[in-house]
Design an enzyme around this catalytic site. Structure first.
Site, PDB file in Angstrom:
ATOM      1  CG  HIS A 156      -1.926   5.930   4.781  1.00  0.00           C
ATOM      2  ND1 HIS A 156      -1.164   4.725   4.919  1.00  0.00           N
ATOM      3  CD2 HIS A 156      -3.113   5.706   3.799  1.00  0.00           C
ATOM      4  CE1 HIS A 156      -1.770   3.787   3.965  1.00  0.00           C
ATOM      5  NE2 HIS A 156      -2.600   4.580   3.369  1.00  0.00           N
TER       6      HIS A 156
ATOM      7  CG  ASP B 228       0.342   4.711  -2.129  1.00  0.00           C
ATOM      8  OD1 ASP B 228      -0.767   4.403  -2.364  1.00  0.00           O
ATOM      9  OD2 ASP B 228       1.157   4.080  -1.476  1.00  0.00           O
TER      10      ASP B 228
END
Length: 333
Positions: free
Chosen positions: A178, A247
């Site tokens: 992230h 993702d």
């Protein structure tokens, strides 16, 4: 009519008129929800119904309801679950993991959510970044495979499609994708005999999510999600021939505009691009550069939805009691 090759997310707990019009026009294959979208059961049922109404069909609605830290629907309205690795380490059996999947899936279906982004087939190592470690299902490929299979079967018996993640294995990453781009330096033959084993064993599951990480022997510069060589390896060497989604394309592991990232992921061989933050300007850029599901990608999307099972009859109190007894060691699977 073909849908867009992307999965999008609403910004909040209620669908705004602007979002409704945008989703109608962009017609995403599906939607994904987060904690910001989940207030209570009545609100969540209304939101999932409104999302489907916006596109005029029973579009898949996804969520990450892993349990532990990554759990978008929380108490007091929904069950709280220990992290998967904690359950395994406390002696959780295949049966307990199956019941966990069954109960989570039942809870999701009750509010109109029919896809869960679980299980993770990543292997937990000592060096695994804390963002992932206790989300794993074990510290060796055999345990991970067994537990992930059990969870997936429970979800499917509840009528909920599982999404296997994060292919081909995020366990050795020491960076949170992230926030940055992990680079795994282990040799490919070592990974193939360990980290990749659960994914190969679970390749029959209908949906798979890619990992944003670099494996230098496959592609020294480009993360798997955006790499033609990386996606080809998932398909050809690991047998992940089902519906393949990225993702979250907005994560900081990736660079460039959202539209450029989406275009690269689809060109690499992903079937669907996932966008999660609900930013309508970013989604507009993504839609402009992504196009529609077509060809083999459209066939894989259809096959994934056809893998849905009719929910089994579930005695919820009995399943909860059995799960509790298994975790206390009162019964043996």
């Amino acid at each position: 009519m073909a849908q867009g090759a992307y999965i999008l997310a609403p910004e909040g707990p209620e669908l705004s008129p602007r979002e409704s019009a945008f989703f109608r026009d962009s017609d995403p294959w599906g939607f994904i929800l987060f904690a910001r979208n989940c207030v209570d059961p009545d609100q969540l049922q209304r939101l999932t119904a409104n999302l489907r109404e916006a596109v005029g069909r029973a579009a898949p609605v996804l969520i990450d309801q892993e349990g532990g830290r990554v759990q978008r629907m929380r108490a007091p309205h929904w069950r709280e679950w220990m992290p998967p690795l904690v359950q395994v380490e406390q002696g959780g059996s295949d049966r307990a993991m199956y019941l966990r999947g069954l109960l989570i899936g039942s809870e999701l279906l009750g509010v109109g959510i029919d896809v869960n982004c679980a299980p993770s087939a990543d292997i937990a190592y000592d060096e695994t970044h804390p963002f992932l470690r206790n989300r794993c299902y074990g510290t060796d490929p055999t345990t991970v495979t067994r537990m992930a299979r059990a969870c997936a079967e429970g979800l499917m018996d509840a009528g909920c499609l599982p999404v296997l993640k994060h292919a081909p294995g995020h366990g050795r990453a020491t960076i949170d994708s992230h926030k940055g781009l992990p680079r795994i330096e282990a040799r490919l033959d070592i990974l193939d005999n360990c980290d990749f084993v659960p994914f190969r064993a679970l390749a029959d599951l209908p949906m798979v999510m890619t990992a944003h990480l670099i494996l230098p022997e496959l592609d020294p510069e480009t993360p798997v999600t955006l790499s033609k060589a990386g996606i080809a390896y998932l398909r050809e060497n690991l047998g992940l021939t089902g519906l393949l989604m990225s993702d979250d394309i907005s994560m900081d592991a990736l660079h460039g505009t959202i539209g450029a990232r989406a275009r690269a992921a689809l060109a690499a061989g992903c079937d669907l691009v996932l966008h999660c933050n609900g930013d309508i300007d970013e989604m507009t850029d993504l839609v402009t550069h992504s196009g529609l599901l077509s060809g083999r990608a459209a066939e894989r999307a259809e096959s994934a939805l056809e893998a849905r099972r009719t929910p089994v009859s579930i005695d919820i109190p009995a399943a909860e009691a059995e799960f509790g007894a298994l975790m206390k060691g009162e019964v043996h699977a």
